[in-house]
Motif scaffolding. Structure first.
Motif, PDB file in Angstrom:
ATOM      1  N   LYS A   1      -6.989   7.358 -12.187  1.00 21.48           N
ATOM      2  CA  LYS A   1      -8.175   7.838 -11.752  1.00 21.48           C
ATOM      3  C   LYS A   1      -8.529   6.721 -10.448  1.00 21.48           C
ATOM      4  CE  LYS A   1     -11.014   9.912 -15.892  1.00 21.48           C
ATOM      5  NZ  LYS A   1     -12.211   9.462 -16.491  1.00 21.48           N
ATOM      6  N   GLY A   2      -7.803   5.864 -10.859  1.00 22.46           N
ATOM      7  CA  GLY A   2      -8.465   4.888  -9.487  1.00 22.46           C
ATOM      8  C   GLY A   2      -8.453   3.417  -9.935  1.00 22.46           C
ATOM      9  N   PHE A   3      -7.823   2.723  -9.826  1.00 22.90           N
ATOM     10  CA  PHE A   3      -7.228   1.379 -10.510  1.00 22.90           C
ATOM     11  C   PHE A   3      -7.967   0.324  -9.567  1.00 22.90           C
ATOM     12  CE2 PHE A   3      -5.163  -2.789 -11.814  1.00 22.90           C
ATOM     13  CZ  PHE A   3      -5.686  -2.968 -13.235  1.00 22.90           C
ATOM     14  N   LEU A   4      -8.619  -0.303  -9.871  1.00 17.58           N
ATOM     15  CA  LEU A   4     -10.041  -1.081  -9.180  1.00 17.58           C
ATOM     16  C   LEU A   4      -9.474  -2.665  -8.726  1.00 17.58           C
ATOM     17  CD1 LEU A   4     -12.528  -1.644  -7.839  1.00 17.58           C
ATOM     18  CD2 LEU A   4     -13.074  -3.130  -9.490  1.00 17.58           C
TER      19      LEU A   4
ATOM     20  N   TRP B   1     -11.793  -4.632  -1.458  1.00  9.95           N
ATOM     21  CA  TRP B   1     -11.969  -4.074  -3.069  1.00  9.95           C
ATOM     22  C   TRP B   1     -10.928  -2.559  -2.590  1.00  9.95           C
ATOM     23  CZ3 TRP B   1     -11.635  -6.057  -8.014  1.00  9.95           C
ATOM     24  CH2 TRP B   1     -12.205  -7.991  -8.365  1.00  9.95           C
ATOM     25  N   ILE B   2     -10.023  -2.625  -3.306  1.00  9.30           N
ATOM     26  CA  ILE B   2      -9.555  -0.991  -3.674  1.00  9.30           C
ATOM     27  C   ILE B   2      -9.818  -0.744  -4.590  1.00  9.30           C
ATOM     28  CG2 ILE B   2      -8.765  -1.167  -0.916  1.00  9.30           C
ATOM     29  CD1 ILE B   2      -5.567  -1.806  -2.843  1.00  9.30           C
ATOM     30  N   LYS B   3      -9.210   0.972  -4.320  1.00 13.17           N
ATOM     31  CA  LYS B   3      -9.376   1.384  -6.191  1.00 13.17           C
ATOM     32  C   LYS B   3      -7.935   2.195  -4.957  1.00 13.17           C
ATOM     33  CE  LYS B   3     -13.248   2.246  -8.094  1.00 13.17           C
ATOM     34  NZ  LYS B   3     -14.174   3.607  -9.045  1.00 13.17           N
ATOM     35  N   VAL B   4      -6.560   2.030  -6.170  1.00 12.92           N
ATOM     36  CA  VAL B   4      -5.434   2.281  -6.019  1.00 12.92           C
ATOM     37  C   VAL B   4      -5.023   3.320  -7.999  1.00 12.92           C
ATOM     38  CG1 VAL B   4      -3.217   2.320  -6.339  1.00 12.92           C
ATOM     39  CG2 VAL B   4      -4.245   0.762  -4.988  1.00 12.92           C
TER      40      VAL B   4
ATOM     41  N   VAL C   1      -4.855   5.498  -1.638  1.00 13.35           N
ATOM     42  CA  VAL C   1      -5.603   4.237  -1.792  1.00 13.35           C
ATOM     43  C   VAL C   1      -7.204   4.867  -0.696  1.00 13.35           C
ATOM     44  CG1 VAL C   1      -5.759   1.654  -0.542  1.00 13.35           C
ATOM     45  CG2 VAL C   1      -3.739   3.205  -1.366  1.00 13.35           C
ATOM     46  N   ARG C   2      -7.770   4.375  -1.659  1.00 18.37           N
ATOM     47  CA  ARG C   2      -9.240   4.225  -0.475  1.00 18.37           C
ATOM     48  C   ARG C   2     -10.311   2.768  -1.873  1.00 18.37           C
ATOM     49  NH1 ARG C   2      -9.973   7.104  -6.139  1.00 18.37           N
ATOM     50  NH2 ARG C   2     -11.872   6.730  -7.293  1.00 18.37           N
ATOM     51  N   LYS C   3     -11.480   2.714  -0.474  1.00 19.15           N
ATOM     52  CA  LYS C   3     -12.150   1.308  -0.515  1.00 19.15           C
ATOM     53  C   LYS C   3     -13.278   1.589  -1.568  1.00 19.15           C
ATOM     54  CE  LYS C   3     -11.239  -0.902   3.075  1.00 19.15           C
ATOM     55  NZ  LYS C   3      -9.990  -1.783   3.330  1.00 19.15           N
ATOM     56  N   SER C   4     -13.528   0.442  -1.779  1.00 20.12           N
ATOM     57  CA  SER C   4     -14.729   0.241  -3.449  1.00 20.12           C
ATOM     58  C   SER C   4     -15.283  -0.881  -3.168  1.00 20.12           C
ATOM     59  CB  SER C   4     -13.736   0.744  -4.460  1.00 20.12           C
ATOM     60  OG  SER C   4     -13.924   0.152  -5.669  1.00 20.12           O
ATOM     61  N   GLU C   5     -16.472  -1.165  -4.274  1.00 17.45           N
ATOM     62  CA  GLU C   5     -16.846  -1.991  -4.131  1.00 17.45           C
ATOM     63  C   GLU C   5     -17.188  -2.915  -5.592  1.00 17.45           C
ATOM     64  OE1 GLU C   5     -19.375  -3.061  -1.577  1.00 17.45           O
ATOM     65  OE2 GLU C   5     -18.263  -1.584  -0.353  1.00 17.45           O
TER      66      GLU C   5
END
Length: 164
Positions: free
Chosen positions: A113-116, A144-147, A153-157
């Protein structure tokens, strides 16, 4: 007027059968619970920081990041296999084996789903991660990013609550 609260504490301890530090005990208990909840995130950041230092503190491309994530997700595989082998045939799985299986499945699901993880794709964020000394407060300053497993790849918090 005394500069400390020694007389007050003494008075309270006599009143409450020797428990003057009830508030202190409650605060210590809350701090311990918070620390336990934050530990998986700190361990994750520590893992990526150590691997980044081993590779020369240079920004990484997505395939290299995915290889690190794969290593992190499957770090418990050997321990899980060893626990499976020690179990006799026909016996139910041990608690340790069940916990490892759940942990591995949760990490694999998060990866799909997206690894932080801390952003290690830019030189500035790599420098920030390298400067991290282990404190929780400093983690909020790191990007932080989620891969995902597909390579998105997307930006995250930074999560305010613990990871799964």
């Amino acid at each position: 007027m005394p500069s400390t609260l020694q007389k007050t504490r003494k008075h309270i301890s006599k009143k409450r059968n020797g428990e003057a530090g009830v508030r202190d005990q409650r605060l210590e208990k809350l701090a311990a619970a918070r620390s336990k909840r934050e530990q998986p995130i700190v361990d994750r950041v520590n893992f990526f920081q150590q691997n980044l230092r081993e590779q020369g503190t240079e920004p990484l491309e997505v395939p290299a990041i995915q290889a690190l994530i794969h290593t992190y997700v499957h770090q418990y595989d050997e321990e899980y296999e060893a626990a499976k082998k020690t179990r006799r045939a026909g016996r139910p799985a041990s608690t340790k084996e069940d916990l490892l299986k759940i942990k591995i499945a949760a990490l694999e699901e998060e990866y799909s789903k997206g690894f932080l993880l801390p952003d290690i794709t830019s030189a500035e964020s790599v420098k920030q991660l390298d400067a991290w000394e282990g404190s929780w407060a400093y983690l909020t300053t790191i990007p932080w990013i989620k891969v995902t497993s597909a390579g998105n790849v997307r930006k995250s918090e930074l999560p305010s609550k613990a990871l799964n």
